[in-house]
Write a protein that holds these residues in place. Structure first.
Motif, PDB file in Angstrom:
ATOM      1  N   ASN A 132       0.906  -1.104   0.050  1.00  0.00           N
ATOM      2  CA  ASN A 132      -0.017  -0.085   0.084  1.00  0.00           C
ATOM      3  C   ASN A 132       0.634   1.332  -0.051  1.00  0.00           C
ATOM      4  N   LYS A 133       2.008   1.177   1.009  1.00  0.00           N
ATOM      5  CA  LYS A 133       2.573   2.642   0.795  1.00  0.00           C
ATOM      6  C   LYS A 133       3.470   2.657  -0.430  1.00  0.00           C
ATOM      7  N   VAL A 134       4.037   1.765  -0.913  1.00  0.00           N
ATOM      8  CA  VAL A 134       4.797   1.761  -2.282  1.00  0.00           C
ATOM      9  C   VAL A 134       3.822   2.334  -3.364  1.00  0.00           C
ATOM     10  N   MET A 135       2.432   1.748  -3.439  1.00  0.00           N
ATOM     11  CA  MET A 135       1.703   2.212  -4.434  1.00  0.00           C
ATOM     12  C   MET A 135       1.319   3.709  -4.116  1.00  0.00           C
ATOM     13  N   SER A 136       1.007   3.988  -3.100  1.00  0.00           N
ATOM     14  CA  SER A 136       0.322   5.364  -2.674  1.00  0.00           C
ATOM     15  C   SER A 136       1.585   6.603  -2.787  1.00  0.00           C
ATOM     16  N   ASP A 137       2.697   6.215  -2.495  1.00  0.00           N
ATOM     17  CA  ASP A 137       4.082   7.121  -2.523  1.00  0.00           C
ATOM     18  C   ASP A 137       4.425   7.271  -3.992  1.00  0.00           C
ATOM     19  N   ASN A 138       4.493   6.084  -4.828  1.00  0.00           N
ATOM     20  CA  ASN A 138       5.228   6.124  -6.120  1.00  0.00           C
ATOM     21  C   ASN A 138       4.300   6.068  -7.231  1.00  0.00           C
ATOM     22  N   VAL A 139       3.138   5.733  -7.113  1.00  0.00           N
ATOM     23  CA  VAL A 139       2.279   5.190  -8.485  1.00  0.00           C
ATOM     24  C   VAL A 139       0.923   5.881  -8.363  1.00  0.00           C
ATOM     25  N   PHE A 140       1.164   7.177  -7.901  1.00  0.00           N
ATOM     26  CA  PHE A 140       0.168   8.136  -7.436  1.00  0.00           C
ATOM     27  C   PHE A 140      -0.315   9.074  -8.785  1.00  0.00           C
ATOM     28  N   ILE A 141      -1.127  10.154  -8.776  1.00  0.00           N
ATOM     29  CA  ILE A 141      -1.359  10.982  -9.850  1.00  0.00           C
ATOM     30  C   ILE A 141      -0.461  11.363 -10.676  1.00  0.00           C
ATOM     31  N   PHE A 142       0.868  12.010 -10.244  1.00  0.00           N
ATOM     32  CA  PHE A 142       1.844  12.263 -11.025  1.00  0.00           C
ATOM     33  C   PHE A 142       2.850  11.386 -10.686  1.00  0.00           C
ATOM     34  N   ARG A 143       3.697  10.840 -11.843  1.00  0.00           N
ATOM     35  CA  ARG A 143       4.627   9.560 -11.659  1.00  0.00           C
ATOM     36  C   ARG A 143       5.823  10.158 -12.507  1.00  0.00           C
ATOM     37  N   ASN A 144       7.147   9.485 -12.270  1.00  0.00           N
ATOM     38  CA  ASN A 144       8.206   9.637 -13.176  1.00  0.00           C
ATOM     39  C   ASN A 144       8.942   8.377 -12.713  1.00  0.00           C
ATOM     40  N   GLU A 145       9.996   8.435 -13.610  1.00  0.00           N
ATOM     41  CA  GLU A 145      10.842   7.141 -13.925  1.00  0.00           C
ATOM     42  C   GLU A 145      11.432   6.661 -12.667  1.00  0.00           C
TER      43      GLU A 145
ATOM     44  N   VAL B 247       0.352  -2.916 -12.388  1.00  0.00           N
ATOM     45  CA  VAL B 247       0.072  -1.404 -12.497  1.00  0.00           C
ATOM     46  C   VAL B 247       1.395  -0.865 -12.638  1.00  0.00           C
ATOM     47  N   ALA B 248       2.184  -1.137 -11.750  1.00  0.00           N
ATOM     48  CA  ALA B 248       3.557  -0.406 -11.601  1.00  0.00           C
ATOM     49  C   ALA B 248       4.400  -0.464 -12.936  1.00  0.00           C
ATOM     50  N   ASN B 249       4.500  -1.782 -13.243  1.00  0.00           N
ATOM     51  CA  ASN B 249       5.407  -2.194 -14.509  1.00  0.00           C
ATOM     52  C   ASN B 249       4.887  -1.748 -15.682  1.00  0.00           C
ATOM     53  N   GLY B 250       3.470  -1.510 -16.081  1.00  0.00           N
ATOM     54  CA  GLY B 250       2.849  -0.985 -16.983  1.00  0.00           C
ATOM     55  C   GLY B 250       3.344   0.530 -17.139  1.00  0.00           C
ATOM     56  N   ALA B 251       3.004   1.138 -15.952  1.00  0.00           N
ATOM     57  CA  ALA B 251       3.557   2.838 -15.833  1.00  0.00           C
ATOM     58  C   ALA B 251       4.675   2.805 -15.952  1.00  0.00           C
ATOM     59  N   LEU B 252       5.574   2.170 -15.519  1.00  0.00           N
ATOM     60  CA  LEU B 252       7.186   2.539 -16.022  1.00  0.00           C
ATOM     61  C   LEU B 252       7.517   2.414 -17.283  1.00  0.00           C
ATOM     62  N   ALA B 253       6.869   1.253 -17.904  1.00  0.00           N
ATOM     63  CA  ALA B 253       7.203   1.030 -19.410  1.00  0.00           C
ATOM     64  C   ALA B 253       6.492   2.252 -20.562  1.00  0.00           C
ATOM     65  N   ARG B 254       5.235   2.798 -20.155  1.00  0.00           N
ATOM     66  CA  ARG B 254       4.695   3.647 -21.102  1.00  0.00           C
ATOM     67  C   ARG B 254       5.397   5.038 -20.534  1.00  0.00           C
ATOM     68  N   LYS B 255       6.117   5.305 -21.725  1.00  0.00           N
ATOM     69  CA  LYS B 255       6.792   6.705 -21.524  1.00  0.00           C
ATOM     70  C   LYS B 255       6.065   7.615 -22.297  1.00  0.00           C
ATOM     71  N   GLU B 256       4.932   8.242 -21.814  1.00  0.00           N
ATOM     72  CA  GLU B 256       3.924   9.205 -22.345  1.00  0.00           C
ATOM     73  C   GLU B 256       2.957   9.448 -21.324  1.00  0.00           C
ATOM     74  N   SER B 257       2.338  10.622 -21.366  1.00  0.00           N
ATOM     75  CA  SER B 257       1.067  10.982 -20.472  1.00  0.00           C
ATOM     76  C   SER B 257      -0.328  10.840 -21.235  1.00  0.00           C
ATOM     77  N   ARG B 258      -1.125  10.233 -20.694  1.00  0.00           N
ATOM     78  CA  ARG B 258      -2.354   9.949 -21.415  1.00  0.00           C
ATOM     79  C   ARG B 258      -3.235   9.435 -20.267  1.00  0.00           C
ATOM     80  N   GLY B 259      -4.508  10.278 -20.342  1.00  0.00           N
ATOM     81  CA  GLY B 259      -5.566  10.030 -19.303  1.00  0.00           C
ATOM     82  C   GLY B 259      -4.833  10.165 -17.854  1.00  0.00           C
ATOM     83  N   ALA B 260      -5.275   9.128 -17.105  1.00  0.00           N
ATOM     84  CA  ALA B 260      -4.793   9.100 -15.940  1.00  0.00           C
ATOM     85  C   ALA B 260      -3.368   8.898 -15.808  1.00  0.00           C
ATOM     86  N   GLN B 261      -2.533   8.396 -16.586  1.00  0.00           N
ATOM     87  CA  GLN B 261      -1.046   8.390 -16.578  1.00  0.00           C
ATOM     88  C   GLN B 261      -0.370   9.607 -16.949  1.00  0.00           C
TER      89      GLN B 261
END
Ligand code: FAD
Length: 561
Positions: free
Chosen positions: A437-450, A500-514
């Motif tokens: 829960n902490k990993v997700m809330s701290d790192n895979v939230f509204i704004f994301r980076n590498e 969720v986390a792997n998909g978000a890391l690999a997708r190098k763009e901003s679209r919708g909720a990412q």
């Protein structure tokens, strides 16, 4: 061993709609649910369900489909979107003919309220308790058709023999026995995965079970990086205050008392789509214009009468949690984890790649929401795809003689549980769940980076390993062993969170909720493709980009509100 033609896993709106459709078609159908159907999270849905009913001449299913495709930031498959929006008015009338009480206009027609990202007011509602009203309507239909419900049965695995689905294994929570449920067709309708985050609007049972169970049986998960953060959840407990509040005209204010949304969405303001509003709120908060980590939802100008008539539950929820009465006081709110746009990959009939296995509702991804879901489209998805998957399943089983009981899956599940129960020490699931829960809330939230996403991927893999090697169940009892059930749910949540986390890391763009701060632009040339995640035992999922987005009518353009 239990035998049925069609077995539906989950008793929320998608599951019950599927079961009623199958029953109406004369199939021998049963529901397996870890709790009583009317306690499903669907019952918490407040705001409403979308359909272009033609109450206003200018609104048509095609307009609805366009708004949905645009809302999806053009990642939604437009054939699936069109199928859903075309079917919507028929499904509302179907519900209404079965006794669903919708709020009405003075002339007797079904009332519709404006919702975010919609070009016309097309959200049908029952005050602010829409989900509950539909849930009870469907429950009555289950009773009418005498559909068997295996209540407090926890599905743990999907059976696949010779490449086709043959039912599931379920754990009877009352006596601790694992049972084989043999079926020609299986429909997953197990709902969302909100509990992978520390705070969520989702109920405690939204633990990604169906997603992870299908994933483990070799079915890919699609577009999991797209997690919706709802703009108005309560700081105190994460509970949702429905978009209906803004639909009825509520304002969002920052610490200067400014209606800040018009800076971000000059035309739609508070009724821009959810990803846009959540980012705007979070930007206000990050730039120091929040109040105690929140912004304010102001309903005061709507007046006592309208609040009590249209939004009574919202007022009550806010009053309970904050002690503030929305009639005379603005309510502090912030964005909270709300919905998973992704899920089990299906086609436009809810069919997966494994014959005889279907998914409908929040657990599934027929790709109607793409990168961002519009409010009111999820209840619609449960009803439309619940019915569609059951229709397809009923056609499919006509050509299936009998299916082979999967004794080996039963044995595999017995061993899995025996391993946890047999250990007397190790790590307990709640510890690992808190870490996830902490990993997700701290790192895979509204704004994301590498950097954050890489750290999330690494930490989740470590949590996965710890779980596989060390987890044990302390409570050894057979009756209502909630320690064991919680361990199962945590097991599934970790799989989903990794997607969720792997998909978000690999997708190098901003679209919708990412929203990637390091890749702030949408990149249609490279990323108009779906993310498929396949399970690799003990490793990060393997990502595959072979599924292209289906475009029927609407080419991607810049998305503004
Ligand atoms: C607070 C809130 C408000 C919302 N408001 C709206 C709204 O106004 N409009 C809108 O369109 N959408 C809304 N949504 C979203 C929408 O309500 C959900 O996406 C939708 O109801 C999900 O329905 P479902 O049938 O897929 O799953 P659920 O209703 O979550 O049901 C899941 C079912 O699966 C069963 N289950 C799960 N795992 C297992 C297992 N392992 N074994 C056996 N059974 C299992 C559960 O017992 C349950 O019966 C809201 C969501 C929330 C959280």
């Amino acid at each position: 061993m239990i035998n049925h033609d069609v077995v539906v896993i989950g008793g929320g709106l998608a599951g019950m709609r599927a079961a009623v459709e199958a029953a109406e078609r004369g199939a021998d159908v049963a529901i397996v649910s870890k709790m009583h159907p009317v306690r499903s999270h669907s019952g918490a849905a407040q705001g409403g369900i979308n359909a272009a009913l033609g109450n206003r001449e200018e609104d048509t299913p095609q307009n609805h489909a366009f708004d949905t495709a645009k809302g999806s930031d053009y990642l939604g498959d437009q054939d699936a979107i069109e199928a859903m929006c075309e079917d919507a008015p028929r499904q509302i009338i179907w519900l209404e003919h079965r006794g669903c009480i919708f709020s009405r206009l003075p002339d007797g027609r079904i009332a519709q309220r404006p919702f975010g990202g919609a070009g016309a007011p097309r959200t049908c509602y029952s005050a602010d308790v829409t989900g509950l009203v539909i849930l009870h309507t469907l429950w009555e239909q289950l009773e009418r058709f005498n559909v068997k419900v295996y209540e407090e049965y926890f599905c743990t695995a999907l059976c696949v023999e010779d490449g086709v689905g043959t039912g599931v294994v379920a754990y009877n929570m009352r006596n601790g026995e694992l049972e084989l449920i043999n079926a020609k067709a299986t429909i997953f309708a197990t709902g969302g995965a909100g509990r992978m985050y520390a705070k969520t609007t989702n109920g405690y049972a939204s633990t990604a079970d169906g997603q992870a169970i299908a994933f483990r049986a070799g079915i890919p998960m699609m577009d999991m990086e797209f997690v919706q953060f709802h703009p108005t959840s309560l700081k105190e407990n994460g509970v949702l205050l429905s978009e209906a509040a803004r639909g009825e005209g509520a304002y969002l204010l920052n610490s200067a008392g400014e209606r800040f949304m018009f800076k971000y969405a000059p035309n739609k303001g508070e009724l821009a789509s959810r990803d846009v509003v959540s980012r705007a709120e979070w930007t206000e908060i990050l730039e120091g214009r929040g109040i105690d980590g929140c912004v304010l939802l102001d309903l005061r100008h709507l007046g006592r009468e309208k609040i009590l008539e249209r939004l009574p539950q919202i007022r009550e929820l806010a009053l309970d949690a904050t002690g503030k009465d929305a009639i005379d006081s603005p309510i502090p709110i912030l964005p909270g984890m709300h919905y998973t746009m992704g899920g089990i990959e299906t086609d436009i009939w809810g069919a997966t790649r494994v014959p005889g296995v279907y998914a409908a509702g929040e657990v599934a991804s027929p790709s109607v929401h793409g990168a961002n879901r519009l409010g009111g489209n999820s209840l619609l998805e449960t009803i439309v795809f619940g019915a569609r998957s059951a229709k397809h399943a009923c056609d499919y089983i006509k050509n299936v003689g009998s299916v082979k009981p999967s004794e080996r899956t039963l044995k595999q599940e017995q061993d899995r549980i025996a391993n946890w129960m047999g250990k007397s020490s190790g790590t307990r699931a709640p510890q690992l769940r808190a870490a996830m829960n902490k990993v997700m809330s701290d790192n895979v939230f509204i704004f994301r980076n590498e950097e954050q996403l890489q750290s999330a991927v690494d930490q989740l893999l470590e949590i996965r390993k710890q779980f596989d090697e060390n987890v044990y169940v302390m409570d050894k009892s057979k009756t209502f062993n909630t320690d064991l059930v919680n361990t199962m749910e945590t097991d599934y949540l970790i799989d989903s969170a990794m997607c969720v986390a792997n998909g978000a890391l690999a997708r190098k763009e901003s679209r919708g909720a990412q929203a990637r701060t390091d890749y702030p632009e949408r990149d249609d040339e490279k990323w108009m493709i779906h993310t498929l995640a396949w399970r690799e035992q003990g490793k990060n999922p393997r990502l595959d980009y072979s599924r292209k987005v289906t475009i029927t009518k609407w080419q991607p353009t810049v998305r503004t509100y």
